[in-house]
Design a protein around this motif. Structure first.
Motif, PDB file in Angstrom:
ATOM      1  N   ASP A  33       0.802  -1.230   0.000  1.00  0.00           N
ATOM      2  CA  ASP A  33       0.000   0.000   0.000  1.00  0.00           C
ATOM      3  C   ASP A  33       0.836   1.283   0.000  1.00  0.00           C
ATOM      4  OD1 ASP A  33       0.856   0.055   2.672  1.00  0.00           O
ATOM      5  OD2 ASP A  33      -1.124  -0.373   3.490  1.00  0.00           O
ATOM      6  N   GLY A  34       2.165   1.160   0.038  1.00  0.00           N
ATOM      7  CA  GLY A  34       3.043   2.315  -0.099  1.00  0.00           C
ATOM      8  C   GLY A  34       3.030   3.278   1.063  1.00  0.00           C
ATOM      9  N   ASP A  35       2.720   2.791   2.265  1.00  0.00           N
ATOM     10  CA  ASP A  35       2.670   3.671   3.430  1.00  0.00           C
ATOM     11  C   ASP A  35       3.980   3.729   4.204  1.00  0.00           C
ATOM     12  OD1 ASP A  35       2.655   1.158   4.605  1.00  0.00           O
ATOM     13  OD2 ASP A  35       0.737   1.420   5.622  1.00  0.00           O
ATOM     14  N   GLY A  36       5.001   3.032   3.716  1.00  0.00           N
ATOM     15  CA  GLY A  36       6.293   3.033   4.380  1.00  0.00           C
ATOM     16  C   GLY A  36       6.418   2.002   5.476  1.00  0.00           C
ATOM     17  N   ILE A  37       5.398   1.171   5.665  1.00  0.00           N
ATOM     18  CA  ILE A  37       5.422   0.112   6.675  1.00  0.00           C
ATOM     19  C   ILE A  37       5.382  -1.222   5.944  1.00  0.00           C
ATOM     20  CG2 ILE A  37       4.261  -0.903   8.678  1.00  0.00           C
ATOM     21  CD1 ILE A  37       2.920   1.853   9.121  1.00  0.00           C
ATOM     22  N   CYS A  38       6.378  -2.075   6.215  1.00  0.00           N
ATOM     23  CA  CYS A  38       6.415  -3.394   5.568  1.00  0.00           C
ATOM     24  C   CYS A  38       5.137  -4.148   5.905  1.00  0.00           C
ATOM     25  CB  CYS A  38       7.623  -4.189   6.049  1.00  0.00           C
ATOM     26  SG  CYS A  38       9.208  -3.423   5.629  1.00  0.00           S
ATOM     27  N   SER A  52       4.544  -7.110   6.589  1.00  0.00           N
ATOM     28  CA  SER A  52       4.630  -8.048   7.711  1.00  0.00           C
ATOM     29  C   SER A  52       4.430  -7.332   9.054  1.00  0.00           C
ATOM     30  CB  SER A  52       5.974  -8.770   7.696  1.00  0.00           C
ATOM     31  OG  SER A  52       7.048  -7.843   7.765  1.00  0.00           O
ATOM     32  N   ASP A  53       4.614  -6.006   9.101  1.00  0.00           N
ATOM     33  CA  ASP A  53       4.446  -5.222  10.330  1.00  0.00           C
ATOM     34  C   ASP A  53       3.253  -4.268  10.265  1.00  0.00           C
ATOM     35  OD1 ASP A  53       6.842  -6.331  11.405  1.00  0.00           O
ATOM     36  OD2 ASP A  53       8.014  -4.839  10.297  1.00  0.00           O
ATOM     37  N   ASP A  54       2.579  -4.200   9.128  1.00  0.00           N
ATOM     38  CA  ASP A  54       1.514  -3.226   8.885  1.00  0.00           C
ATOM     39  C   ASP A  54       0.179  -3.747   9.418  1.00  0.00           C
ATOM     40  OD1 ASP A  54      -0.173  -1.254   7.909  1.00  0.00           O
ATOM     41  OD2 ASP A  54       0.680  -1.264   5.889  1.00  0.00           O
ATOM     42  N   SER A  55      -0.356  -3.090  10.434  1.00  0.00           N
ATOM     43  CA  SER A  55      -1.638  -3.530  10.995  1.00  0.00           C
ATOM     44  C   SER A  55      -2.808  -3.125  10.106  1.00  0.00           C
ATOM     45  CB  SER A  55      -1.824  -2.953  12.406  1.00  0.00           C
ATOM     46  OG  SER A  55      -1.783  -1.533  12.365  1.00  0.00           O
ATOM     47  N   CYS A  56      -2.567  -2.231   9.148  1.00  0.00           N
ATOM     48  CA  CYS A  56      -3.616  -1.798   8.208  1.00  0.00           C
ATOM     49  C   CYS A  56      -3.156  -2.076   6.781  1.00  0.00           C
ATOM     50  CB  CYS A  56      -3.922  -0.319   8.397  1.00  0.00           C
ATOM     51  SG  CYS A  56      -4.641   0.106   9.989  1.00  0.00           S
ATOM     52  N   GLN A  57      -2.932  -3.340   6.465  1.00  0.00           N
ATOM     53  CA  GLN A  57      -2.483  -3.700   5.125  1.00  0.00           C
ATOM     54  C   GLN A  57      -3.499  -3.253   4.086  1.00  0.00           C
ATOM     55  OE1 GLN A  57      -1.300  -7.753   4.636  1.00  0.00           O
ATOM     56  NE2 GLN A  57       0.027  -7.743   6.428  1.00  0.00           N
ATOM     57  N   GLY A  58      -2.997  -2.684   3.016  1.00  0.00           N
ATOM     58  CA  GLY A  58      -3.858  -2.234   1.940  1.00  0.00           C
ATOM     59  C   GLY A  58      -4.466  -0.869   2.198  1.00  0.00           C
ATOM     60  N   ASP A  59      -4.109  -0.247   3.304  1.00  0.00           N
ATOM     61  CA  ASP A  59      -4.639   1.065   3.675  1.00  0.00           C
ATOM     62  C   ASP A  59      -3.452   2.009   3.867  1.00  0.00           C
ATOM     63  OD1 ASP A  59      -5.855   3.297   4.744  1.00  0.00           O
ATOM     64  OD2 ASP A  59      -6.786   2.249   6.429  1.00  0.00           O
ATOM     65  N   ALA A  60      -3.184   2.839   2.893  1.00  0.00           N
ATOM     66  CA  ALA A  60      -2.026   3.728   2.944  1.00  0.00           C
ATOM     67  C   ALA A  60      -2.137   4.775   4.045  1.00  0.00           C
ATOM     68  CB  ALA A  60      -1.833   4.404   1.589  1.00  0.00           C
ATOM     69  N   CYS A  97      -8.506   1.187  11.191  1.00  0.00           N
ATOM     70  CA  CYS A  97      -7.827   1.588   9.951  1.00  0.00           C
ATOM     71  C   CYS A  97      -8.720   2.532   9.171  1.00  0.00           C
ATOM     72  CB  CYS A  97      -7.488   0.350   9.124  1.00  0.00           C
ATOM     73  SG  CYS A  97      -6.333  -0.777   9.939  1.00  0.00           S
ATOM     74  N   ASP A  98      -8.126   3.572   8.627  1.00  0.00           N
ATOM     75  CA  ASP A  98      -8.897   4.597   7.934  1.00  0.00           C
ATOM     76  C   ASP A  98      -9.649   4.086   6.714  1.00  0.00           C
ATOM     77  OD1 ASP A  98      -8.147   6.403   9.813  1.00  0.00           O
ATOM     78  OD2 ASP A  98      -6.655   7.409   8.584  1.00  0.00           O
ATOM     79  N   GLY A  99      -9.101   3.084   6.044  1.00  0.00           N
ATOM     80  CA  GLY A  99      -9.736   2.583   4.843  1.00  0.00           C
ATOM     81  C   GLY A  99     -10.899   1.638   5.086  1.00  0.00           C
ATOM     82  N   VAL A 100     -11.213   1.372   6.358  1.00  0.00           N
ATOM     83  CA  VAL A 100     -12.280   0.432   6.694  1.00  0.00           C
ATOM     84  C   VAL A 100     -13.608   1.155   6.836  1.00  0.00           C
ATOM     85  CG1 VAL A 100     -13.093  -1.226   8.421  1.00  0.00           C
ATOM     86  CG2 VAL A 100     -10.684  -1.100   7.842  1.00  0.00           C
TER      87      VAL A 100
END
Length: 109
Positions: free
Chosen positions: A81-86, A88-96, A106-109
């Protein structure tokens, strides 16, 4: 060995090919024949075909990014998602935006 070099001066005795690629290793024992650079990083892949030159770990997570420059080593998805968080560590995967307001959602939810 029939290479035309007198034995007293032949650095590759018994090796008629001598050192064709000029890497200092006689062709009879050269694991990277035709590759003058050999295996500079010691990863077992001859430099002529090594896609990660100078990187002995190569691409451990098979994401197409050599480990020497991979900001998300061990994470094959990297940062989708290009948020600067890998991922594997991103609690909001797919949400930049992640959780920009800090409410735990997560904001995208």
């Amino acid at each position: 060995d029939g290479d035309g070099i007198c034995d007293g001066f032949d650095s590759c005795l018994g090796d008629g090919l001598n050192d064709a690629d000029g890497d200092g290793i006689c062709d009879g024992v050269d694991s990277c024949m035709g590759d003058g650079l050999n295996d500079g990083d010691g990863d077992g892949i001859c430099d002529g075909v090594d896609s990660c030159l100078g990187d002995a770990l190569n691409d451990g997570d098979a994401d197409g990014v050599c480990d020497g420059v991979d900001s998300c080593q061990g994470d094959a998805l990297n940062d989708v998602d290009g948020d600067g968080i890998c991922d594997s560590d991103d609690s909001c995967q797919g949400d930049a935006l992640n959780d920009a307001d800090g409410d735990g959602i997560c904001d995208g939810v």
